[in-house]
Design an enzyme around this catalytic site. Sequence first.
Site, mmCIF file in Angstrom:
data_model
loop_
_atom_site.group_PDB
_atom_site.id
_atom_site.type_symbol
_atom_site.label_atom_id
_atom_site.label_comp_id
_atom_site.label_asym_id
_atom_site.label_seq_id
_atom_site.Cartn_x
_atom_site.Cartn_y
_atom_site.Cartn_z
ATOM 1 N N TYR A 13 0.927 -1.139 -0.020
ATOM 2 C CA TYR A 13 0.037 -0.214 0.008
ATOM 3 C C TYR A 13 1.099 1.194 -0.090
ATOM 4 O O TYR A 13 1.752 1.499 1.072
ATOM 5 C CB TYR A 13 -0.950 0.111 1.042
ATOM 6 C CG TYR A 13 -1.857 -0.983 1.234
ATOM 7 C CD1 TYR A 13 -2.374 -1.728 0.175
ATOM 8 C CD2 TYR A 13 -2.781 -1.232 2.517
ATOM 9 C CE1 TYR A 13 -3.410 -2.601 0.181
ATOM 10 C CE2 TYR A 13 -3.667 -2.212 2.514
ATOM 11 C CZ TYR A 13 -3.852 -3.108 1.274
ATOM 12 O OH TYR A 13 -4.971 -3.899 1.397
ATOM 13 N N PHE A 68 -13.094 -4.815 1.061
ATOM 14 C CA PHE A 68 -14.100 -4.028 0.514
ATOM 15 C C PHE A 68 -15.401 -4.242 0.957
ATOM 16 O O PHE A 68 -16.323 -4.528 0.342
ATOM 17 C CB PHE A 68 -14.264 -4.210 -1.169
ATOM 18 C CG PHE A 68 -12.679 -3.762 -1.814
ATOM 19 C CD1 PHE A 68 -11.964 -2.887 -1.312
ATOM 20 C CD2 PHE A 68 -12.787 -4.388 -3.183
ATOM 21 C CE1 PHE A 68 -10.908 -2.549 -1.912
ATOM 22 C CE2 PHE A 68 -11.780 -3.933 -3.944
ATOM 23 C CZ PHE A 68 -10.706 -3.120 -3.324
ATOM 24 N N PRO A 69 -15.628 -4.380 2.399
ATOM 25 C CA PRO A 69 -16.902 -4.377 2.972
ATOM 26 C C PRO A 69 -17.893 -3.303 2.740
ATOM 27 O O PRO A 69 -19.170 -3.464 2.709
ATOM 28 C CB PRO A 69 -16.654 -4.271 4.324
ATOM 29 C CG PRO A 69 -15.255 -3.479 4.692
ATOM 30 C CD PRO A 69 -14.639 -3.910 3.393
ATOM 31 N N LEU A 70 -17.614 -2.000 2.230
ATOM 32 C CA LEU A 70 -18.419 -1.037 1.715
ATOM 33 C C LEU A 70 -18.337 -0.612 0.420
ATOM 34 O O LEU A 70 -18.669 0.120 -0.290
ATOM 35 C CB LEU A 70 -17.843 0.171 2.371
ATOM 36 C CG LEU A 70 -18.112 -0.112 4.053
ATOM 37 C CD1 LEU A 70 -17.797 1.514 4.545
ATOM 38 C CD2 LEU A 70 -19.562 -0.113 4.286
ATOM 39 N N GLY A 71 -17.615 -1.863 -0.543
ATOM 40 C CA GLY A 71 -17.495 -1.752 -2.006
ATOM 41 C C GLY A 71 -16.244 -1.356 -2.542
ATOM 42 O O GLY A 71 -16.231 -1.671 -3.733
ATOM 43 N N GLY A 72 -15.514 -0.798 -1.811
ATOM 44 C CA GLY A 72 -14.192 -0.344 -2.259
ATOM 45 C C GLY A 72 -14.188 0.714 -3.143
ATOM 46 O O GLY A 72 -14.658 1.736 -3.089
ATOM 47 N N PHE A 73 -13.738 0.423 -4.546
ATOM 48 C CA PHE A 73 -13.637 1.494 -5.484
ATOM 49 C C PHE A 73 -14.768 1.472 -6.198
ATOM 50 O O PHE A 73 -15.231 2.482 -6.784
ATOM 51 C CB PHE A 73 -12.593 1.219 -6.620
ATOM 52 C CG PHE A 73 -10.976 0.964 -6.037
ATOM 53 C CD1 PHE A 73 -10.674 1.962 -5.589
ATOM 54 C CD2 PHE A 73 -10.361 -0.223 -6.199
ATOM 55 C CE1 PHE A 73 -9.179 1.671 -4.691
ATOM 56 C CE2 PHE A 73 -9.160 -0.543 -5.371
ATOM 57 C CZ PHE A 73 -8.458 0.493 -4.830
ATOM 58 N N PRO A 78 -18.092 1.933 -4.549
ATOM 59 C CA PRO A 78 -19.153 2.075 -3.167
ATOM 60 C C PRO A 78 -20.396 1.407 -3.340
ATOM 61 O O PRO A 78 -21.344 1.745 -4.585
ATOM 62 C CB PRO A 78 -19.301 3.415 -2.781
ATOM 63 C CG PRO A 78 -18.025 3.899 -3.596
ATOM 64 C CD PRO A 78 -17.907 3.381 -4.775
#
Length: 304
Positions: A73, A223-228, A230
Amino acid sequence: MSTNEDEKGSRADLGGTYTFAGNALTVNRLGYGAMQLAGPGVFGPPKDEAQALAVLREAIEKGVNHIDTSDFYGPYVTNEIIRKALHPYPDDLVIVTKVGALRGEDGSWNPAMSAEDLTKAIHGNLERLGIDSLDVVNLRSMGDIHQPAEGSLEEPLSVLIDLKKQGLIRHLGLSNVTPKQLSQAQEMTEIVCVQNHYNLVHRADDHFMDELAHQGIAYVPFFPLGGFSPIQSNALAAVAEALGATSMQVALAWLLQRSPNILLIPGTSSLGHLRENLAAADLTLPEEVVTELNAITDKSLPKA
């Protein structure tokens, strides 16, 4: 890292606790993912380092004791920020990193599974985090996050097992893998967690997750909230409004209620979003709301 019970007891349990790694590690189920502390595209330094440091420090103050990171990262950026913000670390903090990729000069994500690459990655993580041994290292299989490709992980996993025997790694996990790959890995060593793509609308791992829960293995959805991309839908927004919460809080609460072995690592570089995410631990979804949310799929999302 050992657990200091006095210190642990002074901070809130976020979403309750979960003990994994053969009862060696206990964490609050709502943790923090450090990916967004790097610059745009998870590349280069953050726009506001002071804010990044403040986010990490407040996360710990609020009870987070599970941080997910990686030396790729940035690259290297998030681990350096974690050390600057938190070292010396709280006794109960579990830092999980991952190896298996390198960043190109153009910001590309490239597989790095050779013995040389993996050994260098482990030593790099240790050096930048300022520790002698890594709590958990996930071997990350690069490729399609929606449908991980089958393929043997024997050679790269053997390298990490050797490094574990040297005392540089305490526990091993896998990321972006299939049930078959997990079974093959378990023939070689103990696997304490699986980190795959999963959230309210991307639920291909439903059966896999249930099997992991049966085995006592932690499941950590990235990506629990959708990542790239959302998560957003009219149905989710309507549920959130009715509950007096945000859509993202509802999505996190749904995950916490989905299975007791789920450990969440939502990431953000914003103090406001951090507080919003952590507040999701206090949100209990009624059974009828869960049923309504279960009906949401990726097909119900707005088309780009």
